[in-house]
Design an enzyme around this catalytic site. Structure first.
Site, PDB file in Angstrom:
ATOM      1  N   SER A  79       0.495   9.714  -7.338  1.00 38.11           N
ATOM      2  CA  SER A  79      -0.497   9.681  -6.270  1.00 38.11           C
ATOM      3  C   SER A  79      -0.130   8.647  -5.214  1.00 38.11           C
ATOM      4  O   SER A  79      -1.006   7.965  -4.673  1.00 38.11           O
ATOM      5  CB  SER A  79      -1.888   9.423  -6.835  1.00 38.11           C
ATOM      6  OG  SER A  79      -1.899   8.261  -7.641  1.00 38.11           O
ATOM      7  N   LYS A 126      -0.828  -1.811  -7.173  1.00 36.87           N
ATOM      8  CA  LYS A 126       0.198  -1.102  -6.420  1.00 36.87           C
ATOM      9  C   LYS A 126       0.229  -1.669  -5.003  1.00 36.87           C
ATOM     10  O   LYS A 126      -0.756  -2.212  -4.518  1.00 36.87           O
ATOM     11  CB  LYS A 126      -0.048   0.405  -6.423  1.00 36.87           C
ATOM     12  CG  LYS A 126      -1.458   0.873  -6.082  1.00 36.87           C
ATOM     13  CD  LYS A 126      -1.556   2.375  -6.288  1.00 36.87           C
ATOM     14  CE  LYS A 126      -2.974   2.891  -6.060  1.00 36.87           C
ATOM     15  NZ  LYS A 126      -3.881   2.569  -7.185  1.00 36.87           N
ATOM     16  N   ASP A 135      -2.668   0.174  -0.554  1.00 39.16           N
ATOM     17  CA  ASP A 135      -1.937   0.085  -1.821  1.00 39.16           C
ATOM     18  C   ASP A 135      -1.074   1.327  -2.077  1.00 39.16           C
ATOM     19  O   ASP A 135      -0.249   1.318  -2.986  1.00 39.16           O
ATOM     20  CB  ASP A 135      -2.871  -0.170  -3.001  1.00 39.16           C
ATOM     21  CG  ASP A 135      -3.931   0.902  -3.200  1.00 39.16           C
ATOM     22  OD1 ASP A 135      -4.010   1.833  -2.379  1.00 39.16           O
ATOM     23  OD2 ASP A 135      -4.698   0.811  -4.175  1.00 39.16           O
ATOM     24  N   ARG A 136      -1.231   2.368  -1.282  1.00 35.18           N
ATOM     25  CA  ARG A 136      -0.417   3.573  -1.442  1.00 35.18           C
ATOM     26  C   ARG A 136       0.583   3.703  -0.298  1.00 35.18           C
ATOM     27  O   ARG A 136       0.411   3.101   0.761  1.00 35.18           O
ATOM     28  CB  ARG A 136      -1.295   4.816  -1.508  1.00 35.18           C
ATOM     29  CG  ARG A 136      -2.300   4.781  -2.646  1.00 35.18           C
ATOM     30  CD  ARG A 136      -3.080   6.075  -2.746  1.00 35.18           C
ATOM     31  NE  ARG A 136      -4.141   5.941  -3.740  1.00 35.18           N
ATOM     32  CZ  ARG A 136      -4.523   6.909  -4.568  1.00 35.18           C
ATOM     33  NH1 ARG A 136      -3.931   8.084  -4.519  1.00 35.18           N
ATOM     34  NH2 ARG A 136      -5.489   6.709  -5.433  1.00 35.18           N
ATOM     35  N   GLU A 177       2.907   5.791  -9.704  1.00 31.22           N
ATOM     36  CA  GLU A 177       2.119   6.995  -9.971  1.00 31.22           C
ATOM     37  C   GLU A 177       2.451   8.074  -8.950  1.00 31.22           C
ATOM     38  O   GLU A 177       2.816   7.768  -7.802  1.00 31.22           O
ATOM     39  CB  GLU A 177       0.618   6.676  -9.908  1.00 31.22           C
ATOM     40  CG  GLU A 177       0.160   5.678 -10.937  1.00 31.22           C
ATOM     41  CD  GLU A 177      -1.343   5.441 -10.896  1.00 31.22           C
ATOM     42  OE1 GLU A 177      -1.927   5.252 -11.971  1.00 31.22           O
ATOM     43  OE2 GLU A 177      -1.918   5.452  -9.786  1.00 31.22           O
ATOM     44  N   ASP A 211      -6.699   1.245   2.064  1.00 31.71           N
ATOM     45  CA  ASP A 211      -6.651  -0.136   1.596  1.00 31.71           C
ATOM     46  C   ASP A 211      -5.236  -0.641   1.366  1.00 31.71           C
ATOM     47  O   ASP A 211      -5.039  -1.730   0.831  1.00 31.71           O
ATOM     48  CB  ASP A 211      -7.499  -0.324   0.332  1.00 31.71           C
ATOM     49  CG  ASP A 211      -6.934   0.415  -0.871  1.00 31.71           C
ATOM     50  OD1 ASP A 211      -6.258   1.444  -0.680  1.00 31.71           O
ATOM     51  OD2 ASP A 211      -7.179  -0.015  -2.006  1.00 31.71           O
ATOM     52  N   SER A 245     -10.372   3.259  -1.245  1.00 31.16           N
ATOM     53  CA  SER A 245      -8.949   3.589  -1.176  1.00 31.16           C
ATOM     54  C   SER A 245      -8.660   4.640  -0.117  1.00 31.16           C
ATOM     55  O   SER A 245      -8.870   4.421   1.067  1.00 31.16           O
ATOM     56  CB  SER A 245      -8.457   4.029  -2.553  1.00 31.16           C
ATOM     57  OG  SER A 245      -7.059   4.195  -2.568  1.00 31.16           O
ATOM     58  N   HIS A 246      -8.193   5.807  -0.537  1.00 28.99           N
ATOM     59  CA  HIS A 246      -7.765   6.865   0.364  1.00 28.99           C
ATOM     60  C   HIS A 246      -8.902   7.779   0.781  1.00 28.99           C
ATOM     61  O   HIS A 246      -8.695   8.690   1.588  1.00 28.99           O
ATOM     62  CB  HIS A 246      -6.676   7.700  -0.309  1.00 28.99           C
ATOM     63  CG  HIS A 246      -7.094   8.205  -1.669  1.00 28.99           C
ATOM     64  ND1 HIS A 246      -7.282   7.379  -2.735  1.00 28.99           N
ATOM     65  CD2 HIS A 246      -7.374   9.456  -2.103  1.00 28.99           C
ATOM     66  CE1 HIS A 246      -7.654   8.099  -3.781  1.00 28.99           C
ATOM     67  NE2 HIS A 246      -7.717   9.362  -3.428  1.00 28.99           N
ATOM     68  N   THR A 268      -3.425   7.680 -16.121  1.00 29.27           N
ATOM     69  CA  THR A 268      -3.595   7.425 -14.694  1.00 29.27           C
ATOM     70  C   THR A 268      -4.539   6.244 -14.500  1.00 29.27           C
ATOM     71  O   THR A 268      -5.550   6.111 -15.178  1.00 29.27           O
ATOM     72  CB  THR A 268      -4.147   8.671 -13.994  1.00 29.27           C
ATOM     73  OG1 THR A 268      -3.164   9.711 -14.059  1.00 29.27           O
ATOM     74  CG2 THR A 268      -4.486   8.390 -12.550  1.00 29.27           C
ATOM     75  N   ARG A 328     -17.204   4.426  -6.850  1.00 28.48           N
ATOM     76  CA  ARG A 328     -17.135   5.092  -5.551  1.00 28.48           C
ATOM     77  C   ARG A 328     -18.268   6.087  -5.425  1.00 28.48           C
ATOM     78  O   ARG A 328     -18.464   6.929  -6.302  1.00 28.48           O
ATOM     79  CB  ARG A 328     -15.793   5.798  -5.367  1.00 28.48           C
ATOM     80  CG  ARG A 328     -14.620   4.854  -5.308  1.00 28.48           C
ATOM     81  CD  ARG A 328     -13.311   5.586  -5.107  1.00 28.48           C
ATOM     82  NE  ARG A 328     -12.185   4.663  -5.199  1.00 28.48           N
ATOM     83  CZ  ARG A 328     -10.913   5.032  -5.161  1.00 28.48           C
ATOM     84  NH1 ARG A 328     -10.606   6.320  -5.042  1.00 28.48           N
ATOM     85  NH2 ARG A 328      -9.949   4.133  -5.253  1.00 28.48           N
ATOM     86  N   ASP A 334      -2.374   4.099   2.917  1.00 26.88           N
ATOM     87  CA  ASP A 334      -3.744   4.605   2.823  1.00 26.88           C
ATOM     88  C   ASP A 334      -4.716   3.552   3.345  1.00 26.88           C
ATOM     89  O   ASP A 334      -4.307   2.516   3.879  1.00 26.88           O
ATOM     90  CB  ASP A 334      -4.077   5.026   1.398  1.00 26.88           C
ATOM     91  CG  ASP A 334      -4.168   3.850   0.439  1.00 26.88           C
ATOM     92  OD1 ASP A 334      -3.531   2.809   0.706  1.00 26.88           O
ATOM     93  OD2 ASP A 334      -4.874   3.949  -0.584  1.00 26.88           O
TER      94      ASP A 334
END
Length: 605
Positions: free
Chosen positions: A417, A428, A330-331, A415, A328, A137-138, A394, A51, A326
């Site tokens: 997060s 996830k 996954d959260r 997790e 993508d 991600s987020h 993590t 990233r 989020d």
């Protein structure tokens, strides 16, 4: 579906869908070109890939260098790249479409002869099992914000450390790029197949653009009882709101909640994917992170303040259930009316009610795992159920080996997060977690036909859980944009002090463990050192420090604070106030202000 010649995986029904497009177009490409390049420094993948700022990725050959390094690593490790199948898609953030074209040219040059791409380049991370996933991600999106790329391996999980370490070494040594420069630009806007042949007839390529939602939703239907959930959400005393924060989850939310369950589109919030996730002027400021700080539009609608407590004097109707994803997808974040469910509690509650989820009904839950900083609420449930509970570093990749081990299937993991999932995939899965909660709510409200009893709410379920197991009060402090050297010096100081702390260092609290967390993988016996600093107290409280690998500028120090209160104790206190004495102790032990100059965290969640 694992195929003998495939490089990577997609969902089980994807290959079947590839037969549904009879109108294939025939195009041609010529040959592979080799050109010199020079390394870029700092291309080390973190826990979720590489990233950086979007403009970094837009530099000449920056992305190409990394992708070529991945293929060089695969070849070294004898992965069957030649005549393989590759998925390339992402969360739709800025530079996503251009990146797909670059990766395609390198993949074809490496010998890949089939590419699968989600329509418009969109595919949620949970739906892209094994691929180049283009996402940060987020993190916020846009030309002046963040971009990312992650490689998932043969088991569908994020590449393990030994692979990412090899990729990083390749990025430092790379000297040439191999690309099929004459490959025409792929039209990713239209569903269908296109076949390409080289003029000499020796090379063939098939590119399929597919519906990004169909396969994943079909998989979820195998995990949950959609009919029972549909019946439940039709109750007149039930209402919900779902916020995709302008990320990739929007189309999936429409497919599940509206097209499948029959709910009105008015329940959807920010479900149109945008390259900047709404940008700085949106309620989330373009930060597609489903937490109390960023998902403010949803939280305000649900009557939940930035501290996770009810908003006093809130006016207007409040839905019974709220959830967010989020960028993508996954959260997840779970909310009830004026109730915030912490991710750690959410994981534990799903574990405790696992028998109502069809995926687990045949064999039961065999094992569970949480990341080390996640609260120990899950441990209490696993102890009650007499099943193994693993503590990993993590990063979702650390769950992969456990999920692949048959003796631990079916498996649940999560997790703090805001990530939750099972072994239905190796990532996830935000939608999976939301459907798990809806399945639990449906099971707690069985009188679907008569609806004669009051609705059992999210709050009811949470309070019943605390009454049974006690409450793990939990707060995370984030210190963002810290100079890496400062963060490392602070962590080294605490590491050097392990085993040397004076008896009076802990403000009268009795210490059980003070160490540097090291993970010994029980499956492949690999060892991961230096995964954070732990202070574990005999009263169940914990302090955890780690330096996060998901930021793009400087370092983020994360401080995790946990205080356990038994079932007969005070279960209604304010989390921030409850952990405040532990926070003061943590700052004293770490000398954080002295090392970093920071007096307050950037974010508290």
């Amino acid at each position: 579906m694992l195929r003998g010649s495939s490089l990577l995986l997609l969902l089980a029904s994807a290959a079947a869908n590839s037969m549904l497009y009879p109108h294939a177009r025939q195009d041609a490409f010529t040959h592979v070109t080799t050109k010199p390049t020079t390394p870029y420094s700092g291309q080390k993948p973190g826990t979720s890939g590489l990233r950086k700022k979007t403009r970094d990725f837009m530099q000449k050959d920056y992305l190409a260098n990394f992708v070529q390094s991945v293929f060089n690593t695969l070849v070294d490790q004898k992965v069957p790249v030649e005549k393989g199948t590759l998925v390339i898609s992402g969360d739709g953030r800025y530079f996503n479409k251009e990146a797909i074209q670059i990766i395609a040219k390198i993949a074809v040059a490496a010998g890949v002869d089939r590419l699968w791409i989600g329509q418009n380049g969109l595919l949620s991370t949970p739906a892209a099992i094994g691929a180049f996933i283009l996402s940060a991600s987020h993190n916020p999106g846009g030309i002046d914000e963040d971009f990312g790329i992650k490689f998932n391996g043969m088991n569908g999980a994020p590449a393990p450390e030994q692979v990412t370490n090899s990729i990083f070494e390749k990025t430092k040594q790379i000297s040439e790029l191999k690309m099929a420069d004459d490959l025409p630009e792929i039209d990713i806007s239209k569903i269908g197949k296109t076949k390409y042949d080289s003029p000499d007839g020796k090379k063939h390529l098939e590119v399929e653009v597919f519906d990004s939602t169909e396969d994943h939703v079909n998989l979820l239907k195998k995990c949950f009882d959609f009919d029972k959930i549909k019946q439940f959400v039709s109750r007149k005393d039930f209402s919900m709101c779902y916020d995709a924060l302008h990320g990739v989850q929007g189309p999936y939310a429409k497919k599940v909640f509206c097209d499948t369950f029959g709910l009105p589109s008015s329940i959807l919030l920010n479900c149109e994917p945008k390259e900047d996730f709404g940008g700085p002027n949106s309620p989330s400021h373009g930060h597609a992170d489903p937490n109390l700080a960023n998902a403010r539009e949803l939280c305000d609608r649900m009557g939940v303040g930035k501290d996770g407590m009810p908003i006093e004097g809130h006016k207007g109707d409040i839905p019974a259930f709220g959830a967010a994803a989020d960028g993508d997808a996954d959260r997840n974040m779970i909310l009830g009316s004026k109730v915030f469910v912490s991710p750690s509690d959410s994981l534990a509650i799903i574990a405790d009610n696992i028998e109502c989820i069809p995926f687990f009904q045949k064999s039961g839950l065999k094992a569970a795992a949480r990341s080390m900083p996640t609260s120990r609420a899950l441990d209490l449930v696993c102890e009650s159920k007499k099943i193994p509970c693993f503590e990993t570093p993590t990063g979702w990749k650390f769950f992969g080996n456990l999920m692949d081990c048959e003796q631990y299937q079916p498996f649940l993991c999560g997790e703090e997060s805001f990530g939750t999932g099972s072994n239905h995939i190796r990532e996830k899965d935000g939608m999976w977690a939301v459907l798990a909660w809806l399945q639990i709510l449906a099971s707690k409200n069985p009188d679907q036909a008569l609806r004669s009893k009051p609705l059992v709410t999210v709050e009811d379920i949470v309070r019943a859980h605390w009454s049974k197991y006690g409450r793990n009060y939990y707060v995370r402090y984030d210190y963002e944009g810290v100079e890496l050297a400062q963060a490392e010096n602070m962590m080294k100081y605490m590491s050097d002090m392990a085993g040397k702390w004076p008896a009076d260092a802990f403000n009268g609290m009795e210490i059980e463990t003070a160490d540097v967390f090291k993970y010994n993988d029980p499956v492949d016996k690999s060892v991961s050192d230096n995964q954070g600093i732990r202070f574990i107290f005999k009263n169940g409280s914990r302090i955890v420090f780690r330096v996060s690998g998901t930021g793009v500028v400087g370092a983020t120090i994360r401080l995790y604070l946990e205080k356990y209160e038994g079932p007969s104790g005070n279960l209604n206190a304010h989390p921030l106030e409850t952990v405040k004495p532990i926070a003061e102790l943590a700052l004293k032990l770490s000398k954080l202000e002295e090392f970093t100059g920071r007096k307050a965290p950037s974010v508290m969640t």
